[in-house]
Design a protein around this motif. Structure first.
Motif, PDB file in Angstrom:
ATOM      1  N   THR A  63      23.871 -60.166  38.654  1.00 21.94           N
ATOM      2  CA  THR A  63      24.448 -59.064  39.428  1.00 21.94           C
ATOM      3  C   THR A  63      23.811 -58.979  40.802  1.00 21.94           C
ATOM      4  OG1 THR A  63      24.891 -57.877  37.376  1.00 21.94           O
ATOM      5  CG2 THR A  63      24.901 -56.577  39.398  1.00 21.94           C
ATOM      6  N   GLU A  64      22.500 -59.129  40.862  1.00 20.67           N
ATOM      7  CA  GLU A  64      21.784 -59.098  42.147  1.00 20.67           C
ATOM      8  C   GLU A  64      22.210 -60.268  43.029  1.00 20.67           C
ATOM      9  OE1 GLU A  64      17.205 -59.767  43.519  1.00 20.67           O
ATOM     10  OE2 GLU A  64      17.528 -58.516  41.748  1.00 20.67           O
ATOM     11  N   ASP A  65      22.244 -61.469  42.462  1.00 19.55           N
ATOM     12  CA  ASP A  65      22.666 -62.649  43.219  1.00 19.55           C
ATOM     13  C   ASP A  65      24.109 -62.506  43.687  1.00 19.55           C
ATOM     14  OD1 ASP A  65      20.194 -63.785  42.769  1.00 19.55           O
ATOM     15  OD2 ASP A  65      20.888 -65.161  41.211  1.00 19.55           O
ATOM     16  N   PHE A  66      24.976 -62.048  42.796  1.00 23.11           N
ATOM     17  CA  PHE A  66      26.396 -61.928  43.117  1.00 23.11           C
ATOM     18  C   PHE A  66      26.605 -60.992  44.301  1.00 23.11           C
ATOM     19  CE2 PHE A  66      30.787 -60.496  42.556  1.00 23.11           C
ATOM     20  CZ  PHE A  66      31.438 -61.696  42.326  1.00 23.11           C
ATOM     21  N   LYS A  67      25.928 -59.851  44.297  1.00 23.73           N
ATOM     22  CA  LYS A  67      26.066 -58.900  45.413  1.00 23.73           C
ATOM     23  C   LYS A  67      25.571 -59.501  46.718  1.00 23.73           C
ATOM     24  CE  LYS A  67      24.704 -55.130  42.796  1.00 23.73           C
ATOM     25  NZ  LYS A  67      23.998 -53.872  42.669  1.00 23.73           N
ATOM     26  N   ALA A  68      24.392 -60.096  46.702  1.00 28.03           N
ATOM     27  CA  ALA A  68      23.802 -60.640  47.922  1.00 28.03           C
ATOM     28  C   ALA A  68      24.628 -61.790  48.482  1.00 28.03           C
ATOM     29  CB  ALA A  68      22.369 -61.100  47.652  1.00 28.03           C
ATOM     30  N   ILE A  69      25.082 -62.676  47.633  1.00 24.42           N
ATOM     31  CA  ILE A  69      25.804 -63.854  48.092  1.00 24.42           C
ATOM     32  C   ILE A  69      27.234 -63.485  48.487  1.00 24.42           C
ATOM     33  CG2 ILE A  69      26.691 -66.113  47.381  1.00 24.42           C
ATOM     34  CD1 ILE A  69      24.045 -66.394  45.775  1.00 24.42           C
ATOM     35  N   THR A  70      27.868 -62.586  47.756  1.00 22.63           N
ATOM     36  CA  THR A  70      29.218 -62.158  48.106  1.00 22.63           C
ATOM     37  C   THR A  70      29.234 -61.478  49.463  1.00 22.63           C
ATOM     38  OG1 THR A  70      29.757 -61.903  45.777  1.00 22.63           O
ATOM     39  CG2 THR A  70      31.195 -60.804  47.330  1.00 22.63           C
ATOM     40  N   LEU A  71      28.195 -60.735  49.794  1.00 16.70           N
ATOM     41  CA  LEU A  71      28.105 -60.109  51.112  1.00 16.70           C
ATOM     42  C   LEU A  71      28.186 -61.165  52.204  1.00 16.70           C
ATOM     43  CD1 LEU A  71      27.657 -57.566  52.830  1.00 16.70           C
ATOM     44  CD2 LEU A  71      25.210 -57.970  52.607  1.00 16.70           C
ATOM     45  N   GLY A  72      27.530 -62.302  52.007  1.00 19.19           N
ATOM     46  CA  GLY A  72      27.574 -63.389  52.987  1.00 19.19           C
ATOM     47  C   GLY A  72      28.956 -63.991  53.127  1.00 19.19           C
ATOM     48  N   VAL A  73      29.696 -64.081  52.021  1.00 17.16           N
ATOM     49  CA  VAL A  73      31.052 -64.635  52.065  1.00 17.16           C
ATOM     50  C   VAL A  73      31.993 -63.680  52.790  1.00 17.16           C
ATOM     51  CG1 VAL A  73      33.011 -65.372  50.647  1.00 17.16           C
ATOM     52  CG2 VAL A  73      30.696 -66.026  49.993  1.00 17.16           C
ATOM     53  N   ILE A  74      31.824 -62.393  52.567  1.00 21.13           N
ATOM     54  CA  ILE A  74      32.692 -61.399  53.200  1.00 21.13           C
ATOM     55  C   ILE A  74      32.507 -61.393  54.718  1.00 21.13           C
ATOM     56  CG2 ILE A  74      33.063 -58.903  53.421  1.00 21.13           C
ATOM     57  CD1 ILE A  74      32.479 -58.719  50.412  1.00 21.13           C
ATOM     58  N   LEU A  75      31.338 -61.756  55.204  1.00 23.02           N
ATOM     59  CA  LEU A  75      31.054 -61.694  56.642  1.00 23.02           C
ATOM     60  C   LEU A  75      31.508 -62.941  57.415  1.00 23.02           C
ATOM     61  CD1 LEU A  75      27.563 -59.984  56.419  1.00 23.02           C
ATOM     62  CD2 LEU A  75      29.735 -58.947  57.054  1.00 23.02           C
ATOM     63  N   ILE A  76      32.315 -63.800  56.796  1.00 20.60           N
ATOM     64  CA  ILE A  76      32.805 -65.020  57.434  1.00 20.60           C
ATOM     65  C   ILE A  76      33.519 -64.742  58.768  1.00 20.60           C
ATOM     66  CG2 ILE A  76      34.508 -66.893  57.180  1.00 20.60           C
ATOM     67  CD1 ILE A  76      33.590 -67.124  54.263  1.00 20.60           C
ATOM     68  N   PRO A  77      34.297 -63.655  58.904  1.00 22.79           N
ATOM     69  CA  PRO A  77      34.995 -63.426  60.178  1.00 22.79           C
ATOM     70  C   PRO A  77      34.078 -63.240  61.381  1.00 22.79           C
ATOM     71  CG  PRO A  77      35.920 -62.048  58.450  1.00 22.79           C
ATOM     72  CD  PRO A  77      34.694 -62.695  57.879  1.00 22.79           C
ATOM     73  N   VAL A  78      32.808 -63.020  61.164  1.00 26.48           N
ATOM     74  CA  VAL A  78      31.865 -62.839  62.275  1.00 26.48           C
ATOM     75  C   VAL A  78      31.718 -64.126  63.088  1.00 26.48           C
ATOM     76  CG1 VAL A  78      29.418 -62.458  62.758  1.00 26.48           C
ATOM     77  CG2 VAL A  78      30.625 -60.996  61.143  1.00 26.48           C
ATOM     78  N   ILE A  79      31.865 -65.263  62.447  1.00 27.56           N
ATOM     79  CA  ILE A  79      31.676 -66.550  63.122  1.00 27.56           C
ATOM     80  C   ILE A  79      32.790 -66.759  64.139  1.00 27.56           C
ATOM     81  CG2 ILE A  79      31.668 -69.065  62.757  1.00 27.56           C
ATOM     82  CD1 ILE A  79      30.265 -68.488  60.082  1.00 27.56           C
ATOM     83  N   PRO A  80      32.462 -67.139  65.371  1.00 28.85           N
ATOM     84  CA  PRO A  80      33.496 -67.377  66.396  1.00 28.85           C
ATOM     85  C   PRO A  80      34.202 -68.712  66.142  1.00 28.85           C
ATOM     86  CG  PRO A  80      31.337 -67.795  67.328  1.00 28.85           C
ATOM     87  CD  PRO A  80      31.121 -67.282  65.925  1.00 28.85           C
ATOM     88  N   TRP A  81      35.247 -68.677  65.341  1.00 26.56           N
ATOM     89  CA  TRP A  81      35.908 -69.898  64.887  1.00 26.56           C
ATOM     90  C   TRP A  81      36.514 -70.705  66.016  1.00 26.56           C
ATOM     91  CZ3 TRP A  81      34.276 -71.728  60.648  1.00 26.56           C
ATOM     92  CH2 TRP A  81      33.809 -70.874  59.660  1.00 26.56           C
ATOM     93  N   GLY A  82      36.973 -70.051  67.081  1.00 21.24           N
ATOM     94  CA  GLY A  82      37.491 -70.794  68.233  1.00 21.24           C
ATOM     95  C   GLY A  82      36.405 -71.654  68.860  1.00 21.24           C
ATOM     96  N   TYR A  83      35.226 -71.092  68.992  1.00 19.83           N
ATOM     97  CA  TYR A  83      34.080 -71.831  69.531  1.00 19.83           C
ATOM     98  C   TYR A  83      33.720 -72.992  68.601  1.00 19.83           C
ATOM     99  CZ  TYR A  83      29.386 -72.805  71.248  1.00 19.83           C
ATOM    100  OH  TYR A  83      28.268 -73.439  71.738  1.00 19.83           O
ATOM    101  N   VAL A  84      33.694 -72.725  67.286  1.00 16.42           N
ATOM    102  CA  VAL A  84      33.378 -73.777  66.314  1.00 16.42           C
ATOM    103  C   VAL A  84      34.398 -74.907  66.425  1.00 16.42           C
ATOM    104  CG1 VAL A  84      33.262 -74.308  63.841  1.00 16.42           C
ATOM    105  CG2 VAL A  84      32.185 -72.235  64.723  1.00 16.42           C
ATOM    106  N   PHE A  85      35.683 -74.556  66.521  1.00 12.21           N
ATOM    107  CA  PHE A  85      36.727 -75.575  66.623  1.00 12.21           C
ATOM    108  C   PHE A  85      36.537 -76.422  67.880  1.00 12.21           C
ATOM    109  CE2 PHE A  85      40.911 -76.934  68.171  1.00 12.21           C
ATOM    110  CZ  PHE A  85      41.293 -77.740  67.108  1.00 12.21           C
ATOM    111  N   ARG A  86      36.307 -75.760  69.023  1.00 12.97           N
ATOM    112  CA  ARG A  86      36.166 -76.494  70.293  1.00 12.97           C
ATOM    113  C   ARG A  86      34.910 -77.355  70.336  1.00 12.97           C
ATOM    114  NH1 ARG A  86      37.864 -71.529  71.885  1.00 12.97           N
ATOM    115  NH2 ARG A  86      35.799 -70.854  72.515  1.00 12.97           N
ATOM    116  N   HIS A  87      33.804 -76.874  69.776  1.00 19.08           N
ATOM    117  CA  HIS A  87      32.529 -77.568  69.950  1.00 19.08           C
ATOM    118  C   HIS A  87      32.113 -78.458  68.786  1.00 19.08           C
ATOM    119  CE1 HIS A  87      31.246 -75.856  73.775  1.00 19.08           C
ATOM    120  NE2 HIS A  87      32.022 -74.856  73.420  1.00 19.08           N
TER     121      HIS A  87
END
Length: 146
Positions: free
Chosen positions: A112-136
């Protein structure tokens, strides 16, 4: 009068600092800071005080991510592969281990502890600037091989 090619080129890419908004840079810095604070609380104590015979593979790897995340607070775009790594391993764990165990009804305190901590990281995927990642990282030609 001769013109320098650099001054004539209208298709020159914008400077890197203008490719990602200042607000997005602050959000990235907050993500790195979250990794720094969370890591400092969760696994830094394991690195400092452990049994001499402990394997220490996972805390050492996470300690390396922690050190590099410290640099990410100052250089959020240059250290973006650290957040990509975080996103990749958490997504892999979530799909390959987390969801199957959750569906099977595994609800141990550790899971339960691992699931909460790791799921939080998956939910925050939109923070990454995907346009920048694609270009670079995807569109930009790779380094030479020879």
């Amino acid at each position: 009068m001769t013109l320098n090619a650099a001054t004539v080129s209208p298709a020159a890419p914008p400077p890197i600092e203008n490719e990602v908004s200042l607000a997005r840079l602050y959000v990235l810095r907050a993500m790195y800071l979250l990794v720094v604070i969370g890591g400092g609380i969760l696994f830094l104590p394991q690195l400092i005080g452990h049994e001499p015979t402990a394997r220490g593979v996972i805390p050492s790897m996470l300690g390396g991510v922690w050190v590099l995340a410290c640099f990410g607070v100052r250089y959020p775009l240059q250290m973006l592969p650290i957040l990509l790594f975080e996103m990749a391993w958490k997504t892999i764990w979530f799909i390959d281990y987390g969801l199957p165990q959750w569906r099977a009804g595994v609800h141990t305190p550790q899971f339960t502890e691992d699931f909460k901590a790791i799921t939080l990281g998956v939910i925050l995927i939109p923070v990454i600037p995907w346009g920048y990642v694609f270009r670079h990282y995807l569109k930009k030609p790779g380094e030479r091989w020879h």
